[in-house]
Design an enzyme around this catalytic site. Structure first.
Site, short mmCIF file in Angstrom:
data_model
loop_
_atom_site.label_atom_id
_atom_site.label_comp_id
_atom_site.label_asym_id
_atom_site.label_seq_id
_atom_site.Cartn_x
_atom_site.Cartn_y
_atom_site.Cartn_z
N HIS A 1 0.79 -1.23 0.00
CA HIS A 1 0.00 0.00 0.00
C HIS A 1 0.82 1.28 0.00
O HIS A 1 0.24 2.37 -0.06
CB HIS A 1 -0.99 -0.01 1.18
CG HIS A 1 -0.36 -0.03 2.53
ND1 HIS A 1 -1.03 0.36 3.67
CD2 HIS A 1 0.88 -0.39 2.96
CE1 HIS A 1 -0.26 0.22 4.72
NE2 HIS A 1 0.91 -0.23 4.32
N HIS A 2 2.14 1.20 0.06
CA HIS A 2 2.97 2.41 -0.01
C HIS A 2 3.40 2.74 -1.44
O HIS A 2 4.03 3.78 -1.65
CB HIS A 2 4.20 2.28 0.87
CG HIS A 2 3.91 2.11 2.32
ND1 HIS A 2 3.07 2.97 3.01
CD2 HIS A 2 4.33 1.18 3.23
CE1 HIS A 2 2.98 2.57 4.27
NE2 HIS A 2 3.73 1.49 4.42
N CYS A 3 3.10 1.87 -2.38
CA CYS A 3 3.54 2.08 -3.76
C CYS A 3 2.44 2.72 -4.59
O CYS A 3 1.30 2.25 -4.59
CB CYS A 3 3.97 0.77 -4.39
SG CYS A 3 4.78 0.99 -6.00
#
Length: 355
Positions: free
Chosen positions: A169-171
């Site tokens: 979810h950080h990309c």
């Protein structure tokens, strides 16, 4: 705007063509298979380099082994994923970003693996030849990304699905971070919206301890996607810009316990469902909320994690809405057992089941 600017994003027409030509949706789920995706290739092991990061890079395999031991499913009933190709990744990612993962600059000059080292937060990776990094680090993440996209299809067809990996979810389209090199959540949703015309409202329920800033950036201006994110505000990534993409934001403090956490989850989840009426849910079920996690810094018990997942599945499946679960973060060896316990609980509560 990401590091390469909006002008480098792929337009909708080219993305539609790439999705249409992808092999990730050409499979038919066997009637004997559970919609649970896993492959031994998910696990990252290379001369001990993986031990330089607190992330348990063999977590996924241990989860699957526990499910086999618990007789939740068999090897034959597990769905084998297909690795996402560069064409699949270009549905969302920019070519300059993908080139940077190959150790290439915009001018295609061969470099070392500095971008991957920054994303994985393992400095020595920058000194490894890129072909080694591709095979030992990025291929497992591409395989998990393919698994997430395939799980999206199965969730629509079966009502639920689980990718034992994924949840990066950080990309976002144009940059990675926090051990997230590919935007599998954004890709999963893009594929679902393209292939299933009846689905026009997608909700992301992100209960990982960290703020989900990648997909929030990607869907910032897309009213079809509603983000509910419950996270520890005092830890990475503290992305103020991405917070504007969260429709229902619940910011917690370090040390949050079951007694506060579980009622909040239930209240906000039911309110979000009643507000948005989703037709498909992506559940990012990070276990870094667990007490003792060195990065999540929260105090949720193992039973609290299992109960959290039951609350989410009961709320979503109670509305007959398809849900896909991704395992996301979790930085203790004990999390594999807890994830497996959660799947067993979901089965025993009638929220998931065999074909």
């Amino acid at each position: 705007m990401g590091i390469f600017g909006k002008e480098s994003r792929n337009d909708a027409r080219s993305s539609d063509t790439l999705i249409k030509n992808s092999s990730l949706y050409t499979f038919n789920l066997k009637t004997t298979s559970w919609p649970i995706v896993y492959d031994a290739g998910y696990n990252i092991t290379f001369m001990g380099v993986e031990k330089l990061h607190p992330f348990d890079s063999s977590k996924w395999g241990r989860v699957h082994n526990f499910l086999l031991d618990d007789k939740v499913l068999t090897e034959e009933e597990t769905v084998t994923p297909v690795e996402a190709t560069e064409e699949d990744l270009l549905v969302v990612h920019t070519q300059p970003y993908l080139n940077s993962l190959k150790g290439q600059s915009v001018k295609f000059v061969r470099q070392w693996s500095a971008t991957v080292a920054q994303i994985t937060e393992v400095v020595p990776v920058a000194l490894l030849p890129n072909f080694v990094v591709q095979r030992k680090v990025l291929r497992p993440l591409r395989l998990q990304t393919g698994g997430s996209i395939m799980a999206g299809k199965m969730a629509v067809e079966r009502g639920w699905a689980l990718n034992i990996g994924g949840g990066f979810h950080h990309c976002s389209a144009e940059r990675g971070g926090g051990f997230c090199a590919y935007a599998d959540i954004t890709l999963l949703i893009k594929f679902v919206l393209h292939h299933f015309e009846q689905i026009k409202r997608v909700m992301i329920v992100d209960l990982d301890a960290h703020q989900g800033n990648g997909y929030a950036r990607d869907f910032m201006d897309d009213d079809r996607v509603y983000v509910m994110d419950v996270f520890n505000r005092n830890i990475y990534p503290q992305d103020g810009f991405a917070k504007a993409g969260i429709k229902r934001k619940v910011e917690l403090r370090c040390g949050t316990t079951d007694q506060e956490y579980l009622p909040l989850i239930k209240e906000h989840l039911y309110d979000a469902i009643n507000e948005f009426h989703p037709q498909f849910v992506v559940y990012n079920a990070g276990t870094d909320i667990l007490a003792g996690d060195c990065l999540g810094l929260m105090e949720i018990s193992p039973k609290g994690v299992v109960e959290r997942d039951r609350i989410v599945f009961a709320a979503v499946r109670g509305q007959n809405v398809p849900i896909v679960m991704l395992t996301s973060g979790g930085y203790q060896r004990s999390t594999a057992r807890i994830i497996a316990d959660s799947v067993v609980s979901l089965r025993d509560n009638g929220l998931i089941g065999p074909p």
